[in-house]
Design an enzyme around this catalytic site. Structure first.
Site, PDB file in Angstrom:
ATOM      1  N   GLU A 142       0.802  -1.295   0.149  1.00  0.00           N
ATOM      2  CA  GLU A 142       0.082   0.143  -0.144  1.00  0.00           C
ATOM      3  C   GLU A 142       0.708   1.151  -0.174  1.00  0.00           C
ATOM      4  OE1 GLU A 142      -4.016  -1.663   2.184  1.00  0.00           O
ATOM      5  OE2 GLU A 142      -2.607  -0.725   3.542  1.00  0.00           O
ATOM      6  N   ASP A 179      -8.956  -8.797   4.052  1.00  0.00           N
ATOM      7  CA  ASP A 179      -8.607  -7.514   5.147  1.00  0.00           C
ATOM      8  C   ASP A 179      -9.496  -7.209   6.080  1.00  0.00           C
ATOM      9  OD1 ASP A 179      -7.387  -5.444   5.904  1.00  0.00           O
ATOM     10  OD2 ASP A 179      -7.968  -4.004   4.552  1.00  0.00           O
ATOM     11  N   GLU A 238     -12.892  -1.848  11.963  1.00  0.00           N
ATOM     12  CA  GLU A 238     -12.612  -0.921  10.740  1.00  0.00           C
ATOM     13  C   GLU A 238     -13.725  -1.490   9.556  1.00  0.00           C
ATOM     14  OE1 GLU A 238      -9.540  -0.634   7.014  1.00  0.00           O
ATOM     15  OE2 GLU A 238      -8.836  -1.416   8.761  1.00  0.00           O
TER      16      GLU A 238
END
Length: 838
Positions: A306, A385, A413
């Site tokens: 990332e 993820d 998240e």
């Protein structure tokens, strides 16, 4: 009669006193005064004296904690003495020290950070012994004893030994030096502010105490996307103060480091891990760290991921980079946790063979056996993820010669960001118990992490916690169960989610049977509830994956390089990850796991769309078609979210007022946002597939009045993006500085109705709303939540339900909206709900 009245008033006053406000800051260490007569009688025989035979800093914390807990729960001040007294006493020490005093401790074994709680009858006295394998074990044993007392358990005849399953039990904090927290939902950092370590670290000390109470022994304090200067001389001197605050509780500090630090901190012309100058730099930096922080735990590394630089810049492998850092730390006892979250976020979505889920295995499996013994690969529990549902990462079962730690996410998240109740322990427990068949004998993930399967020296579990400055640490009062449960599972992965939920509830809200039963039931149901209204059959949480990962955004995962595709079109949905026709991901599993996922006949429904691309009319094992399951699960999930409110309301007067009201408002919000999710996903799939809901719900809202179809004064219709996050794809917005209004005439039968207003609570202003019936003000509210977007979309769509009132055909309902700042007082629709409906 008068006597009865006085008695009633006295009981009411007692109940009111018991339910005074609490902020949640004490978490599960409330040590609430015990009032149960039976328990008080039982604990009356506990010793009045305490002695610690170990004088280390951590053992001193244990003795003080024992005194604090007993004083708070039993209103009894322990007398601390310097040597073993000739009377009943609590005795703290290491097993080695205590064996010289008590022959009763000769036979038992306690290892690692373990402890032994034992009642020893010696020379006419009863000693409550807290024996630790080491000083940390003394502390963990003390917390365990106090937990038993707080839960009203019998501690009169103890003989309990516990040893943690894994040596690495860490939390990660994704805190930035400026005080913000990436994927943090509970305020600003407890560690940092404005580029520096905070002056007051009292809260850091309390955090370490909480962590130690559930056996967590390490904390990585900064973002894995590490700031370049975190290893500067000035930063390290400040960071040493955090380590000082941790030390009394046996929590060792770790740091995320940027692999390019030699270049960014000291201006070397390279960070090539095989360059001798780079290796010397890391060795020197490690020496500097340990001079400042003697008990430093080690480094966490995110590289080649990332946008983070990594060894691939020089054609080197993750093993090349990890080993350089590990060798620098080894003489000091430090470890490197190298994250396996490495993937290409510029994948070609047009390529049917491209698959992000393959990345970790493809990159790290060929390197098995090439990492040093103080390197631990930190592997996310699933291959994507932290989704609400994904399979166990095959990499966890693919490394026979490499240490492994599993990474989970305590901060929510992708699971509601602490605005939605989502107890994650059942998810993690499923992963820990999953047999990856890495050997002919059973090889559950928990045994791999413990090093039992491949006889590895290190292993463990890491949880991304991201607590903040909010009083109750994780924003939602019920979310702290995830931090507590993480620690308990890391210590003992054989514990059941129900046991953990019950423990946490007793310690956090007390031992009232109805409270324990109700909150435990809510927690245990919450993961499946959240999953059911946010994404079907393993397709992944259908959120805005290129944004804040919160509200619905179905198409955001498609047609980009991030690789979280679900490949939905007019004909079907799902990723083909089979070996036969797809990406081959399934072939990364050992048999018979691979065969189970490869075949449609044996693939579990809850992972079907992760493993296969199927038509909407494909029939599940349940007998439903895929499309009907999508409709049904999302409507059922929204209904279940509403039922959480009903359950919680049974606890009014049994839970302190502050937390009762706080949780109630959050559950009401969640129920409203579940409807946003339900409608967005059902409407999107209805439009995309063209297949109607056989129950006639999707696309049909007979009680709903669209704002854009009302009579508008100052409001302007606008199209919402993505379209599915507003009813009909449109809403109205007020673009003037004074009130705007929408109004309509009731065309329903006379009766009792609750008026539900779907509006947008943008985070760049505080709009106000006033509701009138026939010109009379009946309700008002302020859009003052801090939702994660300044736009009108699925992140900010919010439901306000006014109290039920009698309406007649022809009544006029008007809503005035007053904009503020960037919040344009947007309104989506009004729904008239029959009395008793959510």
């Amino acid at each position: 009669m008068k006597l009865r009245l006085l008695l009633f008033l006295a009981i009411s006053l007692l109940r009111a006193t018991e339910c005074l406000a609490e902020t949640g800051e004490a978490a599960w260490l409330r040590y609430a005064p015990i009032k149960d007569p039976h328990a008080l009688k039982q604990y009356a025989s506990l010793p009045q004296t305490a002695v610690s035979l170990d004088h280390s800093l951590i053992a001193s914390s244990a003795e003080k904690e024992l005194t604090r807990g007993i004083q708070s729960m039993l209103a009894r001040t322990l007398r601390e003495v310097p040597k073993l007294p000739n009377e009943n006493a609590f005795v703290l020490g290491t097993v080695t020290d205590l064996r010289s005093r008590f022959s009763e401790l000769q036979s038992g074994q306690v290892t690692g950070d373990g402890f032994w709680l034992k009642t020893v009858h010696h020379r006419g006295h009863a000693y409550t012994v807290i024996a630790g394998a080491d000083e940390s074990g003394i502390l963990y044993g003390t917390f365990a004893l106090l937990s038993r007392v707080a839960q009203l358990q019998d501690v009169s005849n103890l003989d309990d030994r516990e040893t943690p399953a894994e040596p690495i039990r860490w939390v990660d904090q994704w805190d930035n030096l400026n005080g913000s927290i990436e994927r943090g939902y509970a305020g600003r950092s407890i560690f940092f502010d404005n580029g520096h370590v905070r002056a007051d670290l009292t809260r850091v000390n309390e955090y370490a105490r909480l962590l130690a109470s559930v056996g967590i022994n390490g904390c990585n304090v900064n973002n894995v996307n590490a700031a370049p200067d975190v290893l500067s001389d000035a930063s390290l001197k400040e960071l040493a103060r955090i380590a000082d605050a941790f030390r009394p509780w046996g929590v060792r500090m770790a740091l995320s480091v940027n692999i390019a630090s030699p270049q960014t901190v000291d201006k070397l012309d390279t960070f090539d891990p095989l360059d001798p100058r780079v290796q010397a730099w890391w060795s020197s930096k490690a020496d500097e760290i340990y001079r400042l922080i003697p008990d430093f735990a080690g480094f966490t590394v995110k590289a080649d991921s990332e946008g983070q630089l990594g060894p691939s810049s020089y054609g080197r492998t993750p093993a090349d980079a990890a080993n350089v850092l590990a060798r620098a730390l080894k003489a000091h006892g430090g470890v490197v946790l190298y994250r396996a979250f490495v993937y290409n976020h510029h994948l070609d979505w047009r390529d049917p063979k491209a698959d992000r889920a393959r990345a970790a295995y493809d990159i790290f499996h060929p390197l098995d056996g090439k990492f040093d013994d103080n390197v631990v690969l930190q592997i996310k529990h699933g291959p994507i993820d932290f989704q609400a549902r994904e399979p166990v990462s095959p990499l966890l079962g693919g490394l026979e010669h490499t240490n492994e730690a599993m990474e989970v996410q305590i901060t929510q998240e992708y699971t509601g960001q602490q605005r939605h109740l989502c107890f994650l322990i059942p998810m993690w427990k499923e992963v820990l118990d999953f047999d990856l068949h890495a050997k002919p004998a059973p090889t559950p993930v928990k045994d791999i992490l413990a090093g039992k399967v491949f006889q590895r020296p290190l292993g463990g579990i890491v949880g991304v916690a991201n607590v903040g400055l909010d009083a109750n640490w994780l924003e939602h009062p019920l979310a702290m169960a995830n931090l507590y449960g993480f620690g308990r599972l890391a210590w003992d992965p054989d514990l059941s989610p129900q046991t953990i939920a019950e423990e946490w509830t007793r310690l956090t809200f007390g031992n009232d049977p109805l409270v324990v039963q109700t909150i435990t039931a809510m927690q245990l149901a919450s993961w499946h509830i959240y999953e059911s209204y946010t994404g079907p059959l393993g397709a992944g949480t259908m959120t805005d994956i290129i944004g804040v990962h919160y509200g619905p955004g179905i198409e955001s995962s498609e047609r980009n390089g991030w690789g979280q595709w679900h490949r939905a079109d007019h004909d079907g949905i799902g990723m083909d990850r089979t070996v036969a026709t797809g990406t081959g991901y399934i072939g990364q599993y050992h048999e018979p796991v691979a065969a189970m996922y490869e075949s449609l006949a044996s693939c579990p429904d809850n992972l079907l769309l992760f493993m296969h691309h199927v038509s909407y009319t494909y029939k599940l094992h349940s007998g439903k078609t895929v499309i009907q399951h999508i409709y049904d699960s999302h409507y059922e999930g929204a209904e279940a979210a509403a039922h959480l409110i009903t359950q919680w309301k049974t606890l009014q007067g049994r839970v302190d007022d502050e937390r009762y009201k706080d949780v109630l408002q959050r559950l009401i919000y969640q129920a409203g946002h579940a409807i946003v999710w339900r409608d967005a996903i059902c409407e999107w799939f209805l439009k995309t597939s063209g297949i109607p809901d056989e129950k006639g719900r999707a696309g049909h809202h007979p009680n709903r009045i669209e704002a854009e179809l009302m009579e508008l004064d100052g409001y302007t219709p606008v199209e919402i993006s993505p379209w599915e996050t507003a009813s009909g794809g449109k809403a109205v917005t007020c673009d003037r500085s004074t009130d705007c209004s929408v109004s309509f005439t009731v065309q329903r039968a006379d009766g009792e109705y609750a008026i539900a207003t779907q509006y947008f609570d943008q985070n760049d202003g505080t709009a106000q709303f006033h509701l009138y019936v026939n010109g009379k003000l009946v309700d008002a509210w302020v859009a003052d939540d801090d939702l994660p977007s300044p736009k009108m979309n699925g992140h900010t769509s919010t439901r306000h339900t006014s109290p039920a009132l009698t309406l007649k055909t022809g009544d006029t309902i008007r809503i005035d909206g007053l904009p503020s700042g960037g919040d344009k007082a947007g309104i989506d629709y009004v729904e008239l709900e029959t009395s008793g409906a959510n």
